[in-house]
Design an enzyme around this catalytic site. Structure first.
Site, PDB file in Angstrom:
ATOM      1  N   GLU A 130     -31.373  42.120 -11.614  1.00 17.85           N
ATOM      2  CA  GLU A 130     -30.503  42.900 -10.718  1.00 17.85           C
ATOM      3  C   GLU A 130     -29.565  43.817 -11.506  1.00 17.85           C
ATOM      4  O   GLU A 130     -28.519  44.224 -10.997  1.00 17.85           O
ATOM      5  CB  GLU A 130     -29.690  41.973  -9.803  1.00 17.85           C
ATOM      6  CG  GLU A 130     -30.497  41.030  -8.937  1.00 17.85           C
ATOM      7  CD  GLU A 130     -31.367  41.717  -7.871  1.00 17.85           C
ATOM      8  OE1 GLU A 130     -31.297  42.955  -7.747  1.00 17.85           O
ATOM      9  OE2 GLU A 130     -32.124  41.004  -7.194  1.00 17.85           O
ATOM     10  N   GLU A 190      -6.861  31.897   5.906  1.00 12.37           N
ATOM     11  CA  GLU A 190      -6.693  32.639   4.651  1.00 12.37           C
ATOM     12  C   GLU A 190      -7.670  33.819   4.520  1.00 12.37           C
ATOM     13  O   GLU A 190      -7.435  34.726   3.722  1.00 12.37           O
ATOM     14  CB  GLU A 190      -6.867  31.704   3.452  1.00 12.37           C
ATOM     15  CG  GLU A 190      -8.287  31.185   3.316  1.00 12.37           C
ATOM     16  CD  GLU A 190      -8.527  30.456   1.990  1.00 12.37           C
ATOM     17  OE1 GLU A 190      -9.451  29.634   1.967  1.00 12.37           O
ATOM     18  OE2 GLU A 190      -7.820  30.722   1.017  1.00 12.37           O
TER      19      GLU A 190
HETATM   20  O1  2HA Z   1     -31.827  38.512  -6.822  1.00 16.28           O
HETATM   21  O2  2HA Z   1     -31.053  36.185  -7.750  1.00 16.28           O
HETATM   22  O3  2HA Z   1     -33.448  35.495  -9.487  1.00 16.28           O
HETATM   23  C1  2HA Z   1     -32.527  37.983  -7.884  1.00 16.28           C
HETATM   24  C2  2HA Z   1     -31.901  36.767  -8.376  1.00 16.28           C
HETATM   25  C3  2HA Z   1     -32.332  36.265  -9.677  1.00 16.28           C
HETATM   26 ZN    ZN Z   2     -30.744  36.822  -5.796  1.00 16.53          ZN
END
Ligand code: 2HA
Ligand code: ZN
Length: 275
Positions: free
Chosen positions: A116, A170
């Site tokens: 990511e 909260e």
């Molecule tokens: O979005 O969370 O595996 C991909 C993850 C890693």
């Molecule tokens: Zn993920």
């Protein structure tokens, strides 16, 4: 100083482990990144290897040119970060064009930064600009109850924000700007990164339907605390709905307005609609 002795690295490892202990990081689920301060890089500079090759990020983040990040590795397990950090995490540097990175430390047994990375870096770019450099942490977790809610609630910012605000007093104080929600998309690429970073212009929390959550913050404690608060609120919602599909009483719009006045937060009126 050894990289593993630096306090930002210790806090990063602790946060990975805190997330693991919450049950949000099955297998290789989730990822974390931190935009390292200049003085922190200076502390560990002699430990960095700048001879590696430049690799494509998959998007361009010109405003992050020359910055260093500490990030989790692709396919690595949060469970293992505290046990073997040098195998699981890495420091990367962004090149002058903002389109390439190189690994300068870590991932000693090979690998690459989180799948990511485009989402993390595009979110960092937006937040660096909007907060005058204050936000440094981007966190992605597979928070169980938040994911569950994406199957039963309309995928609208207004609905998720309002329902989660109602679940704990909260909440409007912790995330007064609200929560963004993105319908299901293929993870790991530029398209979902563009959609998420657009949302990050308005919110510090973005939910990926049927997948998880992204949080942005100034430091490790506040970013983890933000995601923890949202997920706890989602857990209360799941419990409430499991006991009775209709709430008997809740926090009302005018009560939110009173709270906002006393706690000095601005709550957008679009979340305080009559139901
Ligand atoms: O979005 O969370 O595996 C991909 C993850 C890693
Ligand atoms: Zn993920």
């Amino acid at each position: 100083m050894k990289v593993l002795d630096a306090s930002f690295v210790k806090k990063f490892i602790q946060m990975c482990n805190d997330g693991w202990e919450q049950g949000w990081h099955e297998r290789n689920g989730g990822n974390l990144s931190y935009r390292i301060k200049n003085e922190e890089i200076d502390e560990v500079k002699e430990q960095l290897d700048l001879s590696g090759e430049w690799k494509e990020i998959g998007t361009t983040v010109l405003k992050l040119a020359g910055e260093y990040f500490l990030v989790t590795g692709s396919g690595k397990f949060f469970r293992n970060v505290i046990l073997d950090p040098e195998d699981s995490i890495c420091i990367i540097k962004i090149d002058e064009t903002g389109s390439k990175y190189k690994i300068c430390w870590g991932l000693v047994n090979g690998g690459r930064p989180t799948s990511e990375l485009p989402s993390h870096l595009m979110n960092h770019e937006v937040k660096k600009e909007l907060t005058g450099g204050k936000h440094r942490v981007i966190y992605h977790a597979h928070t169980t109850n938040v994911i569950a809610l994406t199957f039963v609630l309309p995928l609208k910012d207004e609905v998720f924000t309002r329902e989660l605000w109602e679940m704990a007093t909260e909440c409007p104080v912790v995330f007064p700007d609200g929560i963004g929600v993105i319908g299901w998309m293929v993870p790991g690429g530029r398209d979902i990164a563009v959609a998420t970073s657009e949302m990050m212009k308005k919110y510090d929390v973005v939910i990926w339907a049927h997948h998880g959550i992204f949080g942005s913050g100034e430091d490790f404690d506040t970013t983890f605390g933000l995601v923890h608060t949202v997920e706890k609120s989602a857990e209360i919602y799941v419990k409430v709905m499991s006991m009775a599909p209709k709430k008997l009483q809740t926090i009302k719009p005018d009560e939110f307005r009173n709270l906002a006045a006393d706690f000095h937060v601005a709550l957008p009126e679009r979340f305080l609609y009559e139901k």
